[in-house]
Design a protein around this motif. Structure first.
Motif, short mmCIF file in Angstrom:
data_model
loop_
_atom_site.label_atom_id
_atom_site.label_comp_id
_atom_site.label_asym_id
_atom_site.label_seq_id
_atom_site.Cartn_x
_atom_site.Cartn_y
_atom_site.Cartn_z
N LYS B 22 22.81 56.27 24.80
CA LYS B 22 22.53 55.10 25.65
C LYS B 22 21.57 55.47 26.77
CE LYS B 22 26.96 53.87 25.60
NZ LYS B 22 28.23 53.21 25.94
N LEU B 23 21.79 56.66 27.31
CA LEU B 23 20.89 57.13 28.38
C LEU B 23 19.48 57.31 27.83
CD1 LEU B 23 20.77 58.02 31.32
CD2 LEU B 23 21.30 60.34 30.59
N ALA B 24 19.40 57.90 26.62
CA ALA B 24 18.10 58.08 25.96
C ALA B 24 17.43 56.73 25.77
CB ALA B 24 18.28 58.78 24.62
N TRP B 25 18.20 55.76 25.36
CA TRP B 25 17.67 54.41 25.15
C TRP B 25 17.11 53.84 26.45
CZ3 TRP B 25 20.06 49.90 27.23
CH2 TRP B 25 19.43 48.71 26.86
N MET B 30 12.31 52.59 29.64
CA MET B 30 11.50 52.75 30.84
C MET B 30 10.10 53.25 30.47
SD MET B 30 12.78 54.38 34.35
CE MET B 30 12.44 56.10 34.20
N VAL B 31 10.06 54.25 29.59
CA VAL B 31 8.76 54.79 29.16
C VAL B 31 7.92 53.67 28.54
CG1 VAL B 31 7.61 56.36 27.56
CG2 VAL B 31 9.60 57.13 28.86
N TYR B 40 3.00 39.96 26.86
CA TYR B 40 3.68 39.66 25.59
C TYR B 40 4.48 40.85 25.10
CZ TYR B 40 1.12 35.30 25.37
OH TYR B 40 0.65 34.07 25.65
N TYR B 41 3.88 42.04 25.20
CA TYR B 41 4.59 43.24 24.80
C TYR B 41 5.84 43.44 25.66
CZ TYR B 41 0.95 45.01 21.67
OH TYR B 41 0.09 45.18 20.64
N LEU B 42 5.66 43.23 26.97
CA LEU B 42 6.79 43.44 27.89
C LEU B 42 7.88 42.42 27.66
CD1 LEU B 42 4.77 44.36 31.09
CD2 LEU B 42 6.28 45.85 29.79
N LEU B 43 7.46 41.18 27.35
CA LEU B 43 8.46 40.15 27.09
C LEU B 43 9.28 40.52 25.87
CD1 LEU B 43 9.46 37.40 28.06
CD2 LEU B 43 7.94 36.34 26.40
N ALA B 44 8.58 40.99 24.84
CA ALA B 44 9.28 41.41 23.62
C ALA B 44 10.29 42.51 23.95
CB ALA B 44 8.28 41.90 22.58
N LEU B 45 9.87 43.45 24.78
CA LEU B 45 10.74 44.55 25.16
C LEU B 45 11.97 44.03 25.93
CD1 LEU B 45 10.87 47.63 25.05
CD2 LEU B 45 9.76 47.69 27.28
N LEU B 46 11.71 43.10 26.86
CA LEU B 46 12.81 42.53 27.64
C LEU B 46 13.81 41.83 26.72
CD1 LEU B 46 14.12 41.84 30.35
CD2 LEU B 46 12.66 39.83 30.50
N VAL B 230 14.61 55.75 19.20
CA VAL B 230 13.96 55.82 20.51
C VAL B 230 12.73 56.72 20.44
CG1 VAL B 230 14.22 56.64 22.88
CG2 VAL B 230 16.03 55.29 21.83
N VAL B 231 12.91 57.87 19.79
CA VAL B 231 11.78 58.81 19.67
C VAL B 231 10.64 58.17 18.91
CG1 VAL B 231 11.05 61.02 18.69
CG2 VAL B 231 13.26 60.84 19.86
N VAL B 232 10.96 57.53 17.78
CA VAL B 232 9.93 56.88 16.97
C VAL B 232 9.20 55.82 17.79
CG1 VAL B 232 9.56 55.28 15.04
CG2 VAL B 232 10.99 57.30 14.73
N LEU B 233 9.97 55.03 18.54
CA LEU B 233 9.36 53.96 19.32
C LEU B 233 8.41 54.52 20.37
CD1 LEU B 233 12.24 51.38 19.84
CD2 LEU B 233 10.07 51.03 18.67
N ILE B 234 8.84 55.61 20.99
CA ILE B 234 7.98 56.18 22.03
C ILE B 234 6.69 56.73 21.41
CG2 ILE B 234 7.76 58.08 23.69
CD1 ILE B 234 10.69 57.66 24.37
N ILE B 235 6.82 57.43 20.28
CA ILE B 235 5.62 57.95 19.61
C ILE B 235 4.72 56.79 19.19
CG2 ILE B 235 4.76 59.19 17.58
CD1 ILE B 235 7.30 60.92 17.75
N GLY B 236 5.36 55.75 18.62
CA GLY B 236 4.61 54.56 18.19
C GLY B 236 3.86 53.95 19.36
N ALA B 237 4.56 53.87 20.51
CA ALA B 237 3.95 53.26 21.69
C ALA B 237 2.73 54.05 22.14
CB ALA B 237 4.97 53.19 22.82
N ILE B 238 2.87 55.38 22.08
CA ILE B 238 1.76 56.22 22.53
C ILE B 238 0.55 56.02 21.60
CG2 ILE B 238 0.99 58.62 22.81
CD1 ILE B 238 3.89 59.22 23.73
N ILE B 239 0.83 55.93 20.29
CA ILE B 239 -0.27 55.72 19.33
C ILE B 239 -0.95 54.37 19.61
CG2 ILE B 239 -0.82 55.35 16.89
CD1 ILE B 239 1.43 57.33 16.23
N LEU B 240 -0.11 53.33 19.79
CA LEU B 240 -0.68 52.00 20.07
C LEU B 240 -1.55 52.03 21.31
CD1 LEU B 240 2.23 49.45 19.40
CD2 LEU B 240 0.10 49.73 18.13
#
Ligand SMILES: Nc1ncnc2c1ncn2[C@@H]1O[C@H](COP(=O)(O)OP(=O)(O)OP(=O)(O)O)[C@@H](O)[C@H]1O
Ligand SMILES: [Mg+2]
Lengths: 287, 249
Positions: B22-25, B30-31, B40-46, B230-240
């Motif tokens: 949960k902490l990792a999430w 936050m990252v 739009y991206y932030l809204l989706a995240l929220l 979480v790791v995949v999402l962060i890597i994906g975000a960096i690529i995007l």
């Protein structure tokens, strides 16, 4: 006699609309006459302290609450209530906040715009009544023992000379003699000066000896109401909600169950008389 | 209010997750929130955070805070519009992005705290992350005491009110004096409480021996999955982000 406290259909919910929501009082109807000594009893968490806080204008519930002619739903009335109502809280250390005992007791009178001589007179008289000597005056209230803190809190209220006293277990933490003394003090104030007194207590002997009328709370509702004799004659019902009755009442209830005809008893003096009668005219106390 | 950071007992998958995942999430959210600034991206995240909260069945309890946060976010937008040197449209977009970002990060931590018990957090921080127990304990205990402290403040206020010191009287000078009067006994009461806590802990053997734990927080398959995600999402975000998506210039 006139009504001093009138409560109609009072409802109070703590932390409404959250997961900690808790209905502390529901459907409370209560009237207290001027000069009356009323006891409120009930198991832990039954809402006794909450009810006192409503009467003191500290908590605001739904329903009608009138104290000494002031409608407490109005803020301006709640704000002036303190001049007429004295409150002793369940935890005495919560009541003390000044730097010395003397100043703490003087705090209330100072807010009443009295002359300094009058303040001094009242503070000294109040401290004398609760038997705290001059050697304690300069001490920090937090350096007093639990029982002394209790006395200090009581003095702080007495010095304001209120018309109504709301007492939440005022003798908890006192030794047996201290309990007697303090209860005698309150009884005298009620009987001689006509101060309306509401006492929350777990000590059934205390209630039986002092109260004109008893209100029993259970799960935030009024479970019973009546004079001590009536209330304590219903020992079985009280036992169901976890309350005991005074020794004399228990004796009377037990004798009645065995088919003896005996009056409702609450005090030992009554018990001695009645038992003497049952034993055939002989005095209860024999050599 | 203080109630915000309290654990809310419910039965849900989120509650059963290991505090670490949960902490990792929450940190991952936050990252991500800091990576993008496209509303739009932030809204989706929220919304995704909101869905996690719903799964944890704590959204109803947090709704009050969320209302407050939305008002705060709105003020952020207004401030941007007033003080931003540039196109009006740009200012609004930027303001909205900031507001959404703040709400997302705060909400994710609230969901984390309201679905995780303090003692489990302590356990994970000390046992898994090897932080010194004393410091973790100190920090978590002081957090735990915030609601108690506020409650104490209310009680002292009551005690003064019944002796003629209405805190809500209009005059600001009197109000200030009243607050100071509350603060002093509050500090004294707290010191006393801390002393009592220390004694109570010592009598029950705090710090006398090696600690063992009754409950071992289990790391389940679901936990591995969450951390992986979480790791995949962060890597994906960096690529995007490197491709220039989700960022407004
Ligand atoms: N500040 C508060 N916030 C939320 N709930 C409260 C609060 N104060 C009291 N309660 C709840 O309201 C109920 C009634 O509490 P109250 O203190 O009036 O009981 P009581 O009859 O005085 O009990 P006791 O004999 O232990 O003093 C309890 O269930 C308690 O948990
Ligand atoms: Mg109580």
């Amino acid at each position: 006699m006139s009504k001093v406290i009138e409560i109609e259909n009072l409802q109070l919910t703590y932390a409404p609309k959250t997961s900690l929501q808790r209905q502390a009082l529901q459907n409370i109807n209560l009237t207290v006459e001027s000069g009356e000594f009323r006891a409120i009893i009930g198991p832990q968490g039954s809402g006794k302290s909450t009810l006192l806080q409503v009467m003191a204008g500290l908590e605001l519930g739904l329903g009608k609450v009138v104290v000494d002619g002031l409608d407490l739903s109005q803020k301006k009335n709640r704000r002036i209530l303190w001049q007429r109502v004295g409150v002793i809280f369940q935890q005495p250390e919560r009541q003390l906040f000044e730097d010395s005992l003397y100043n703490d007791v003087a705090y209330g009178p100072k807010n009443m715009a009295l002359t300094s001589e009058e303040i001094e007179r009242r503070v000294k008289a109040a401290l004398k009544k609760v038997k705290l000597g001059e050697e304690y005056y300069p001490l920090s209230p937090f350096k007093l023992s639990g029982g002394q803190q209790r006395r200090a809190a009581i003095a702080g209220i007495l010095a304001m000379e209120p018309k109504i006293l709301l007492l939440d277990e005022p003798t908890a933490g006192l030794d047996p003699r201290g309990r007697q003394e303090i209860m005698n003090l309150f009884t005298e104030l009620c009987r001689k000066q006509g101060i309306t007194t509401i006492l929350v207590s777990h000590d059934m002997e205390e209630v039986a000896h002092r109260a004109d009328k008893v209100t029993v709370l259970h799960k935030g509702k009024v479970f019973m109401e009546g004079c001590p004799q009536e209330i304590f004659a219903r020992g079985n019902q009280l036992a169901e909600i976890g309350l005991a009755v005074p020794f004399a009442s228990e004796l009377a209830n037990a004798l009645r169950e065995r088919g003896k005809s005996i009056a409702n008893l609450t005090t030992l003096v009554d018990a001695e008389r009645e038992v003497g009668r049952l034993l055939g005219g002989r005095s209860g106390r024999q050599q | 209010m203080a109630r915000v950071i309290e654990y809310i007992y419910r039965d849900s998958i989120i509650h059963q997750l290991n505090p670490l995942s949960k902490l990792a999430w929450a940190l991952g959210v936050m990252v991500l929130a800091l990576t993008f600034n496209d509303p739009y991206y932030l809204l989706a995240l929220l919304i995704s955070v909101g869905l996690v909260g719903l799964t944890g069945r704590v959204m109803k309890d947090l709704s009050g805070v969320m209302k407050g946060l939305s008002i705060f976010a709105l003020i952020l937008v207004l401030l941007q519009v007033v003080f931003y040197h540039g196109a009006y449209r740009e200012a609004v977009t930027l303001g909205i992005a900031m507001g959404l970002r703040m709400m997302t990060v705060v909400l994710s931590f609230l969901v984390f705290l309201s679905t995780t018990q303090y003692k489990d957090i302590i356990l994970v921080l000390t046992e898994k992350m090897k932080l010194p127990y004393d410091y973790v304990f100190m920090f978590m205990t002081s957090l735990r005491f915030v609601p108690t402290f506020l409650n104490e403040a209310i009680q002292v206020g009551y005690a003064q009110q019944v002796r003629g010191c209405p805190i809500d009287s209009g005059n600001p000078w009197r109000k200030m004096k009243a607050y100071i009067a509350v603060a002093l006994p509050l500090v004294l009461i707290s010191l006393k409480k801390a002393e009592r806590l220390a004694i109570a802990m010592e009598t029950r053997g705090y710090g006398s021996n090696n600690r063992t734990y009754y409950k071992e927080p289990i790391i389940s398959t679901l936990d591995y999955f969450v951390i992986f995600l979480v790791v995949v999402l962060i890597i994906g975000a960096i690529i995007l982000r490197c491709k220039g998506l989700g960022v407004l210039h």
